[in-house]
Design an enzyme around this catalytic site. Sequence first.
Site, PDB file in Angstrom:
ATOM      1  N   PRO A  27     -71.440   4.082 -14.817  1.00 28.46           N
ATOM      2  CA  PRO A  27     -70.209   4.745 -15.518  1.00 28.46           C
ATOM      3  C   PRO A  27     -68.796   3.828 -15.755  1.00 28.46           C
ATOM      4  CG  PRO A  27     -71.217   6.094 -13.552  1.00 28.46           C
ATOM      5  CD  PRO A  27     -71.644   4.636 -13.594  1.00 28.46           C
ATOM      6  N   GLU A  28     -68.633   3.751 -17.168  1.00 27.19           N
ATOM      7  CA  GLU A  28     -67.478   3.269 -17.189  1.00 27.19           C
ATOM      8  C   GLU A  28     -66.697   4.487 -18.240  1.00 27.19           C
ATOM      9  OE1 GLU A  28     -67.701  -0.398 -19.605  1.00 27.19           O
ATOM     10  OE2 GLU A  28     -69.546  -0.911 -18.413  1.00 27.19           O
TER      11      GLU A  28
ATOM     12  N   LYS B 255     -61.948   4.892 -14.476  1.00 25.22           N
ATOM     13  CA  LYS B 255     -63.301   5.302 -13.902  1.00 25.22           C
ATOM     14  C   LYS B 255     -62.936   6.562 -12.986  1.00 25.22           C
ATOM     15  CE  LYS B 255     -64.853   0.922 -14.766  1.00 25.22           C
ATOM     16  NZ  LYS B 255     -65.563  -0.414 -14.018  1.00 25.22           N
TER      17      LYS B 255
ATOM     18  N   ARG C 265     -77.138   5.499  -5.537  1.00 27.11           N
ATOM     19  CA  ARG C 265     -77.017   4.184  -4.607  1.00 27.11           C
ATOM     20  C   ARG C 265     -75.627   4.088  -3.677  1.00 27.11           C
ATOM     21  NH1 ARG C 265     -77.097  -0.886  -8.631  1.00 27.11           N
ATOM     22  NH2 ARG C 265     -76.315  -2.070  -6.756  1.00 27.11           N
TER      23      ARG C 265
ATOM     24  N   ARG D 218     -51.053 -12.619 -19.298  1.00 25.89           N
ATOM     25  CA  ARG D 218     -52.304 -12.599 -18.272  1.00 25.89           C
ATOM     26  C   ARG D 218     -52.777 -14.070 -18.389  1.00 25.89           C
ATOM     27  NH1 ARG D 218     -55.547  -9.235 -14.825  1.00 25.89           N
ATOM     28  NH2 ARG D 218     -57.198 -10.778 -14.859  1.00 25.89           N
TER      29      ARG D 218
ATOM     30  N   ARG E 146     -69.960 -11.478 -13.299  1.00 26.47           N
ATOM     31  CA  ARG E 146     -71.073 -10.423 -13.736  1.00 26.47           C
ATOM     32  C   ARG E 146     -71.806 -11.368 -15.142  1.00 26.47           C
ATOM     33  NH1 ARG E 146     -69.300  -5.262 -13.020  1.00 26.47           N
ATOM     34  NH2 ARG E 146     -71.436  -4.629 -13.726  1.00 26.47           N
TER      35      ARG E 146
END
Length: 265
Positions: A2-3, A59, A112, A153, A252
Amino acid sequence: VPELPDVETLKRYFDFTALHQTIDGVDVHAPRMLHEVSAPTLRDRMTGRAFERTERHGKFLLAALDDACWLVLHFGMTGGLEYFEGERNPPEYTCLLVRFANGCRLAGMWRRRLGRISLAGGPAELVEHEGLGPDANDPDLDLGSFKRMMRRRRGAVKAALMDQGFIAGIGNVYSDEMLFQARIHPQTLTRTLSERDLGSLHRALRHVLRIAIERQADPARLPSTWLLPHREQGARCPRCGGKIEKTRSAGRSAYLCPRCQQKRS
Ligand SMILES: [Zn+2]
């Protein structure tokens, strides 16, 4: 996984099914999903009340029991919701079961068991407490503020997009899609992005979220011109026909088209 678009879809499902019904009881089937709240407290705060409205930040899904008490759900890697008639058994992996006076139930499922259930005083308090950045779909995150944030950033652009404390809601899959559509390599350093790159990335961010929400975050309904349906090593790029490549980025696996998203030094 889920995003933002998935959680927005869950929010709409929640709004459509579970608002304005008196809560009769709450069963916690997996106490370790609770975060900074005990099962008896959760039950006390929810029973006799009704969910008045919901909000989403990144989220996180929040459901108001009253102005100062909100149920907070985070779906982790595998969470979902199901509203059903009370005679049926709860779905598999139910961790939280809200029983309504009308006989219906709302189950929160976490296969999970990554994710969490908590209470908060409201969306602003949650954002503060969790140190969340602005919601990726917030209209206030316009091109000007996006550019200002990105210029300050350091590090790689994919890591920036996925950092919930920087911008909330984007994860591994949708960051790949945005970078593919903006033709930016995921490991590009944010400070090296040109004005044009930042414009393309902001446009891709908006576009990807809008379309994904419209299509209820269902991968089968996303455009075939997107990277997402081709997100596996060796698949063909829908733009140039080149081979999709898998790399590591921000810990990732990132998928990209090395031809469309060329690495710059
Ligand atoms: Zn390509």
